[in-house]
Design an enzyme around this catalytic site. Structure first.
Site, PDB file in Angstrom:
ATOM      1  CE  LYS A 194     -23.350  64.259   9.376  1.00 56.14           C
ATOM      2  NZ  LYS A 194     -23.884  65.622   9.479  1.00 56.14           N
ATOM      3  NE  ARG A 204     -27.853  63.345  15.420  1.00 57.90           N
ATOM      4  CZ  ARG A 204     -28.209  62.240  14.773  1.00 57.90           C
ATOM      5  NH1 ARG A 204     -29.057  61.398  15.334  1.00 57.90           N
ATOM      6  NH2 ARG A 204     -27.728  61.984  13.564  1.00 57.90           N
ATOM      7  CE  LYS A 216     -30.030  64.506  11.643  1.00 56.03           C
ATOM      8  NZ  LYS A 216     -29.037  65.592  11.800  1.00 56.03           N
ATOM      9  CD  GLU A 232     -22.686  60.658  -1.591  1.00 53.04           C
ATOM     10  OE1 GLU A 232     -22.485  61.851  -1.898  1.00 53.04           O
ATOM     11  OE2 GLU A 232     -23.831  60.172  -1.467  1.00 53.04           O
ATOM     12  CE  LYS A 247     -20.277  64.303  11.714  1.00 59.14           C
ATOM     13  NZ  LYS A 247     -21.181  65.396  11.579  1.00 59.14           N
ATOM     14  CB  SER A 273     -19.838  64.179  19.864  1.00 61.54           C
ATOM     15  OG  SER A 273     -20.879  63.486  19.203  1.00 61.54           O
ATOM     16  CE1 TYR A 312     -17.073  68.625  19.248  1.00 63.85           C
ATOM     17  CE2 TYR A 312     -16.707  66.334  18.611  1.00 63.85           C
ATOM     18  CZ  TYR A 312     -17.432  67.514  18.507  1.00 63.85           C
ATOM     19  OH  TYR A 312     -18.501  67.569  17.662  1.00 63.85           O
TER      20      TYR A 312
HETATM   21  C1  PBG Z   1     -25.410  67.974  11.549  1.00 67.93           C
HETATM   22  C2  PBG Z   1     -24.105  67.598  12.153  1.00 67.93           C
HETATM   23  C3  PBG Z   1     -23.942  66.533  13.054  1.00 67.93           C
HETATM   24  C4  PBG Z   1     -22.599  66.522  13.448  1.00 67.93           C
HETATM   25  C5  PBG Z   1     -21.966  67.584  12.789  1.00 67.93           C
HETATM   26  N1  PBG Z   1     -22.919  68.234  11.973  1.00 67.93           N
HETATM   27  C6  PBG Z   1     -24.930  65.601  13.635  1.00 67.93           C
HETATM   28  C7  PBG Z   1     -25.860  64.893  12.770  1.00 67.93           C
HETATM   29  O1  PBG Z   1     -25.634  64.646  11.589  1.00 67.93           O
HETATM   30  O2  PBG Z   1     -26.922  64.556  13.301  1.00 67.93           O
HETATM   31  C8  PBG Z   1     -22.029  65.545  14.424  1.00 67.93           C
HETATM   32  C9  PBG Z   1     -20.716  65.848  15.006  1.00 67.93           C
HETATM   33  C10 PBG Z   1     -20.337  65.031  16.177  1.00 67.93           C
HETATM   34  O3  PBG Z   1     -21.006  64.050  16.570  1.00 67.93           O
HETATM   35  O4  PBG Z   1     -19.300  65.353  16.770  1.00 67.93           O
HETATM   36  N2  PBG Z   1     -25.467  68.637  10.384  1.00 67.93           N
END
Ligand code: PBG
Length: 325
Positions: A194, A204, A216, A232, A247, A273, A312
């Site tokens: 990720k 968010r 992050k 990983e 991701k 998203s 989505y």
């Molecule tokens: C956080 C989490 C995130 C998403 C899924 N779980 C956001 C982040 O890491 O800040 C993002 C999913 C998306 O953007 O569709 N644990």
């Protein structure tokens, strides 16, 4: 010319014969945002067509997905500000609406597969995935909370536990905690690769979970890196992950292909998203065809090696699939 590849593209039937990958709605997981309210529905501006829903609307929404062949869901809680604290203790509180709604969904639709989110950010006043102390995001100290959260989720009936924080040692300790609590049958889908991505913006917004300070980058991966994903993957499979996830998806097809080539467990990808929002924004301007770019994007993620896609677009894709097959 003895070889003319165009012969294999000459009509739709031949093109169907030669189609190398084929994505079915059954392979999609639809993300749902849960609200602690009955009947409520709040639109998410940056995610057109997606809503934060109270339980009755969520059940209705799930029913619509089931009718189209999508029966897997990943649930995210919109946690009220007054339930948040430094350690995310609401995440394993038996009164947590997220856990109660998951149980209610399983009771109403026992056939659905529910995946959870294990991370502190929706529950934390700091908006980080781990406990923050003096500006540092703590690795090991966050583990006991995640263990309790995962066990509470398995207890509520989640089929798949989804540790999403990208910190170290998550899969192994959560596996141990689940087994100790006799949830040997609860699967773990690791957010294995990720990336610290700018494509999470709309999510968010949806959860109001952006970090209050900093970013992050000390836990999510640097998007310049490809080989690091193999480290990983190795750790997560050794620690007992049942699925590995990449991701975001579209800008990371190389990473999906690498994990597919190097590990035997099924590979998932999260079409996040921002990837969803950008197709919608371009389509709204009349610059892209939403349906065609959706089908092509999801198909490409599948072609790269993801057998499971969190998106989505799940309902829209399933509707397109039904109309065209
Ligand atoms: C956080 C989490 C995130 C998403 C899924 N779980 C956001 C982040 O890491 O800040 C993002 C999913 C998306 O953007 O569709 N644990």
């Amino acid at each position: 010319m003895t070889r003319r590849p165009r012969r294999n593209r000459k009509n739709q039937t031949i093109r169907n014969w030669t189609q190398e990958s084929f994505l079915r709605p059954q392979n999609l997981i639809a993300p749902l945002f849960l609200l602690d309210a009955e009947k409520e529905e709040v639109a998410i501006d940056s995610l057109p067509g997606c809503f934060r829903h109270g339980l009755s609307n969520t059940l209705k929404n799930i029913e619509e997905h089931l009718a189209l062949g999508v029966n897997s869901f990943v649930l995210f809680p919109v946690v009220p500000e007054n339930k948040k604290d430094k350690t995310g203790s609401y995440s394993y509180n038996p009164d947590n609406f997220y856990l109660k709604q998951a149980a209610a969904i399983k009771e109403r639709f026992p056939e659905v597969v529910l995946m959870s989110d294990v991370a502190l950010d929706p529950y934390s006043t700091d908006g980080h995935d781990g406990i923050v102390q003096d500006g540092e995001i703590l690795n090991d100290e966050t583990l006991p909370v995640l263990n309790k959260m995962a066990v509470a989720q398995a207890q509520a009936g989640f089929d798949i536990i989804g540790p999403s924080d990208m910190m170290d040692g998550r899969i192994g300790t959560i596996r141990e905690a689940l087994d100790e609590a006799n949830f040997t049958n609860a699967s773990i889908m690791s957010y294995c690769a990720k990336y610290a991505s700018a494509f999470y913006g709309p999510f968010r917004d949806a959860l109001d979970s952006a970090p209050k300070a900093g970013d992050k980058k000390t836990y999510q991966m640097d998007w310049s890196n490809r080989r690091e994903a193999l480290i990983e993957g190795e750790l997560d499979t050794q620690e007992g992950a049942d699925f590995l996830m990449v991701k975001p998806a579209l800008a990371y097809l190389d990473v999906i292909a690498d994990l597919k080539a190097n590990f035997e467990v099924p590979i998932a990808a999260y079409n996040v998203s921002g990837e969803y929002a950008m197709l919608h924004a371009a389509a709204e301007k009349g610059w892209l065809d939403l349906e065609k770019t959706m089908v092509e994007s999801l198909g490409a993620i599948h072609r790269a090696g993801a057998s499971i896609i969190l998106t989505y677009f799940a309902k829209k894709y399933a509707r397109w699939f039904k109309e065209n097959h």
